[in-house]
Write an enzyme that holds these catalytic residues in place. Structure first.
Site, PDB file in Angstrom:
ATOM      1  N   GLU A 110      33.462  30.885  75.828  1.00 25.34           N
ATOM      2  CA  GLU A 110      33.798  32.241  75.362  1.00 25.34           C
ATOM      3  C   GLU A 110      34.574  32.186  74.051  1.00 25.34           C
ATOM      4  O   GLU A 110      34.436  33.073  73.202  1.00 25.34           O
ATOM      5  CB  GLU A 110      34.573  32.986  76.463  1.00 25.34           C
ATOM      6  N   GLY A 138      29.908  33.151  85.205  1.00 24.91           N
ATOM      7  CA  GLY A 138      30.016  34.558  85.591  1.00 24.91           C
ATOM      8  C   GLY A 138      28.697  35.220  85.935  1.00 24.91           C
ATOM      9  O   GLY A 138      28.621  36.444  86.034  1.00 24.91           O
ATOM     10  N   LYS A 183      41.173  33.929  82.551  1.00 29.86           N
ATOM     11  CA  LYS A 183      40.685  34.636  81.351  1.00 29.86           C
ATOM     12  C   LYS A 183      41.602  35.828  81.037  1.00 29.86           C
ATOM     13  O   LYS A 183      42.810  35.738  81.244  1.00 29.86           O
ATOM     14  CB  LYS A 183      39.230  35.068  81.534  1.00 29.86           C
ATOM     15  N   SER A 189      30.137  29.720  88.072  1.00 29.35           N
ATOM     16  CA  SER A 189      29.800  30.377  89.337  1.00 29.35           C
ATOM     17  C   SER A 189      30.094  29.517  90.568  1.00 29.35           C
ATOM     18  O   SER A 189      29.346  29.547  91.551  1.00 29.35           O
ATOM     19  CB  SER A 189      28.338  30.828  89.333  1.00 29.35           C
ATOM     20  N   GLU A 237      30.363  23.125  81.597  1.00 27.17           N
ATOM     21  CA  GLU A 237      30.122  24.518  81.965  1.00 27.17           C
ATOM     22  C   GLU A 237      28.872  25.034  81.264  1.00 27.17           C
ATOM     23  O   GLU A 237      28.954  25.462  80.091  1.00 27.17           O
ATOM     24  CB  GLU A 237      31.311  25.389  81.559  1.00 27.17           C
ATOM     25  N   HIS A 267      36.495  26.561  75.478  1.00 28.01           N
ATOM     26  CA  HIS A 267      35.705  27.329  76.442  1.00 28.01           C
ATOM     27  C   HIS A 267      34.584  28.036  75.677  1.00 28.01           C
ATOM     28  O   HIS A 267      34.777  28.467  74.539  1.00 28.01           O
ATOM     29  CB  HIS A 267      36.611  28.345  77.153  1.00 28.01           C
ATOM     30  N   ASN A 326      40.679  29.547  85.850  1.00 23.20           N
ATOM     31  CA  ASN A 326      40.778  30.178  84.535  1.00 23.20           C
ATOM     32  C   ASN A 326      40.746  31.691  84.751  1.00 23.20           C
ATOM     33  O   ASN A 326      39.693  32.248  85.038  1.00 23.20           O
ATOM     34  CB  ASN A 326      39.588  29.724  83.673  1.00 23.20           C
TER      35      ASN A 326
END
Ligand code: PEP
Length: 249
Positions: A95, A169, A11, A209, A163, A93, A9
């Site tokens: 985000e 991240g 992003k 991660s 996730e 996702h 991904n």
């Protein structure tokens, strides 16, 4: 047997120069023994699909609209993703859940739209640190699974990515036991809802991660069929290490 999947991904990262990473990746894996998917930003989708044409590496979108067309400024329909060369799309996702307030119902509607045009969907679920600390992880994941996944799902058109939000991240990763507990739970929920055949055929990815250095340990966990990778998918060298680790499971 579920075929393993390494999904990247990107992003909101990458302009035309980043396509060179894809060419490097394709040279490194002329016929990968696992599925490899790269989801670049929408601006690169068509060029990425062209750059990877004739290779075994697929490209996907990072989101789509639930409608097929219309007055939705800035949005992209599932059909448009497919037209640009995508075969998959990431949906839900964290985000997008956080930045745009996407709810489970929204994600289910998008997933239906994507499946209707033949895209595979990678539907993301995951808990916040507060939810984990309050011992609510499985309740949260259970709600996201039942709310976000459409009834028409099969092992072909659905991949679920676990996730944990706090691992994305951050360099923090759950213990292998924690990953295993959630993946076993997701598998059981899918089997209960869709029956053993379909439930067992859906691939479950871990995301958060994942790096070449921890990938082998994570891939050894039961019901982990691959990874959804953010930062470490941007460079062919790093992503290659993860694909290599998955190929050896
Ligand atoms: C992601 O965004 O899906 C992700 C897992 O990111 P990272 O690998 O950078 O933690």
């Amino acid at each position: 047997m579920r075929r393993k999947l390494a999904a990247g991904n990107w992003k909101m990262n990458g302009t035309a120069t980043a396509l060179a990473e894809l060419e490097t990746l394709a040279r490194a894996f002329p016929s990968p023994s696992v599925d490899v998917l790269i989801c670049p930003p929408a601006t690169l989708l068509h060029r990425a699909a062209k750059a990877l044409g004739g290779t075994d590496i697929a490209v996907g979108g990072q989101d789509c609209h639930a409608a097929t067309s219309g007055a939705h400024t800035g949005d992209i329909s599932a059909d448009m993703l497919a037209d640009a060369g995508a075969t998959s799309v990431i949906l839900g996702h964290s985000e997008r859940r956080e930045d745009y307030g996407e709810q489970n119902d929204d994600i289910r509607a998008k997933a239906r739209a994507a499946m209707d045009v033949g895209l595979k969907t990678v539907i993301c679920v995951g808990e916040s640190l507060e939810q984990r600390d309050a011992a609510n992880t499985l309740d949260i994941i259970g709600g996201q699974l039942s709310g976000s996944i459409p009834d028409q799902s099969t092992g072909e058109n659905l991949v679920v990515a676990y996730e944990p939000i706090w691992a994305i991240g951050t360099g923090k990763v759950p213990t292998l036991n924690e990953i295993g507990e959630v993946h076993d739970f997701i598998r059981a929920r899918l089997e209960r809802r869709f029956g053993e055949g379909v439930g067992r055929s859906v691939r479950l990815l871990y995301g958060g991660s994942v790096k070449p250095t921890n990938a082998s340990d994570i891939f050894a966990v039961s019901n982990v069929d691959g990874a959804l990778v953010g930062g470490a998918s941007l460079k062919a060298l790093d992503f290659s290490g993860i694909i290599d680790a998955l190929s050896k499971v």
